[in-house]
Design an enzyme around this catalytic site. Structure first.
Site, short mmCIF file in Angstrom:
data_model
loop_
_atom_site.label_atom_id
_atom_site.label_comp_id
_atom_site.label_asym_id
_atom_site.label_seq_id
_atom_site.Cartn_x
_atom_site.Cartn_y
_atom_site.Cartn_z
N PRO A 2 0.72 -1.22 -0.12
CA PRO A 2 0.01 0.04 0.09
C PRO A 2 0.88 1.11 0.03
CG PRO A 2 0.32 -0.80 2.24
CD PRO A 2 1.14 -1.38 1.37
N GLU A 3 0.71 1.98 -1.16
CA GLU A 3 1.02 3.49 -1.15
C GLU A 3 0.14 3.81 -2.14
OE1 GLU A 3 5.01 5.22 -1.49
OE2 GLU A 3 5.73 3.36 -0.18
N LYS A 59 -3.68 7.20 1.49
CA LYS A 59 -3.81 5.67 1.53
C LYS A 59 -5.14 5.30 2.11
CE LYS A 59 1.18 6.09 2.61
NZ LYS A 59 2.09 6.05 3.78
N ARG A 115 -0.41 -9.01 8.17
CA ARG A 115 0.05 -8.46 9.37
C ARG A 115 -1.01 -7.85 10.06
NH1 ARG A 115 5.59 -5.55 8.13
NH2 ARG A 115 5.57 -5.25 10.31
N ARG A 254 12.71 5.03 8.98
CA ARG A 254 12.72 4.42 7.88
C ARG A 254 13.70 4.24 6.89
NH1 ARG A 254 7.15 4.09 7.20
NH2 ARG A 254 7.77 2.03 6.29
#
Length: 267
Positions: A2-3, A59, A115, A254
């Site tokens: 997901p982006e 998102k 997750r 990140r």
DNA sequence: CGGCATGTTGCGCA
DNA sequence: TTGCGCAACATGCC
């Protein structure tokens, strides 16, 4: 998953599958996913209702129901939606399902998420997370004066600014990394050290190009990331532009890949 | 086995 | 009040 580009493709899928469709069954037993509402509220809000449209900001996805109800979906790190036949076995990592009838045809739309960092909420009002989002660069374009000011005001690393969902909704680690490489700006440069508005323009262009490229690429090969990324995940490999070994640093927690030689660092 | 992962949030501390 | 760094969340995969 997901982006922004992945979520945009998901929106198009959901629009095809759900817009105009009547919900015949809805289920999730995952309380984590639906917090702070409940799995029961999810089923209750959906069954018997018809989806009227599917929106996206950054998102986040928002599915609007004919009675004014709204379903918000965030894919977290590993979420995604698939469509299967009614009665198909439980998909791997399936967390929720919505059975629908659209133009006389029944199908089952399922949310899968290994997750479980994603969210799935049925509510009556827009949620705070959605309201707080900044402009979506793909849907809204980039307003240069606003972006330039946002950069000038902050002294954090430009990569972190660009990933702030209040600055740009939908820009994540991959897009920020790729966009800054395209713009030839060192991700460690502090916002207030940039040469404005020239750098802001370069970054805006870089982000838009990264988004367009990912979108085209993801459309081509649905699953698994095609190898279209310039630098993300390529630490130690040669820079595609100047062949210098790509470096990496951690910014805002990140991993950030960049080229020490051809991405200029403003100080 | 160890390390890393496309995202967000909450906590402790300056 | 703001900002920063970091651990946590839960699990797969290399």
């Amino acid at each position: 998953m997901p982006e922004l580009p992945d979520v945009e493709l998901t929106r198009r899928d959901l629009k095809r599958w759900l817009a105009g469709a009547l919900v015949t069954a809805a289920d999730t037993e995952d309380a984590r996913l639906s917090r702070p509402t409940s799995p029961r509220a999810f089923a209750r809000a959906l069954i018997g209702r018809t989806f009227v449209r599917v929106e996206r900001r950054g998102k986040w996805l928002r599915l609007d129901l004919d009675d004014g109800g709204k379903v918000f979906s965030h894919l977290g790190m590993t979420g995604g939606w698939v469509r299967v036949a009614i009665g198909a076995p439980v998909a791997r990592f399936e967390r929720a399902r919505i059975n629908v009838v659209l133009r006389g045809r029944a199908s089952s739309v399922r949310y899968v998420d290994a997750r479980r960092f994603g969210r799935l909420l049925a509510v009556r009002e827009d949620i705070a997370d959605w309201i707080a989002l900044g402009p979506d660069p793909f849907a809204d374009g980039i307003e240069m004066s606003r972006f330039s000011e946002a950069l000038a005001r902050k002294r954090r690393a430009v990569k972190e600014i660009v990933m702030d969902q209040r600055v740009f909704a939908g820009v994540g680690n991959i897009l920020a990394t790729e966009g800054l490489w395209i713009a030839r700006i060192d991700p460690r440069s502090r916002g207030n050290a940039l040469r404005l508005p020239a750098d802001a323009r370069a970054i805006a262009r870089g982000l838009l190009r990264a988004i367009a490229r990912e979108l085209a690429d993801r459309k081509r090969c649905k699953d698994g990331r095609a190898d279209s990324l310039f630098v993300y995940g390529r630490t130690g490999q040669p820079c595609p532009r100047c062949s210098t070994r790509l470096s990496s640093v951690v910014l805002g927690g990140r991993t950030t890949v960049f080229c020490r030689a051809c991405q200029v660092r403003r100080r």
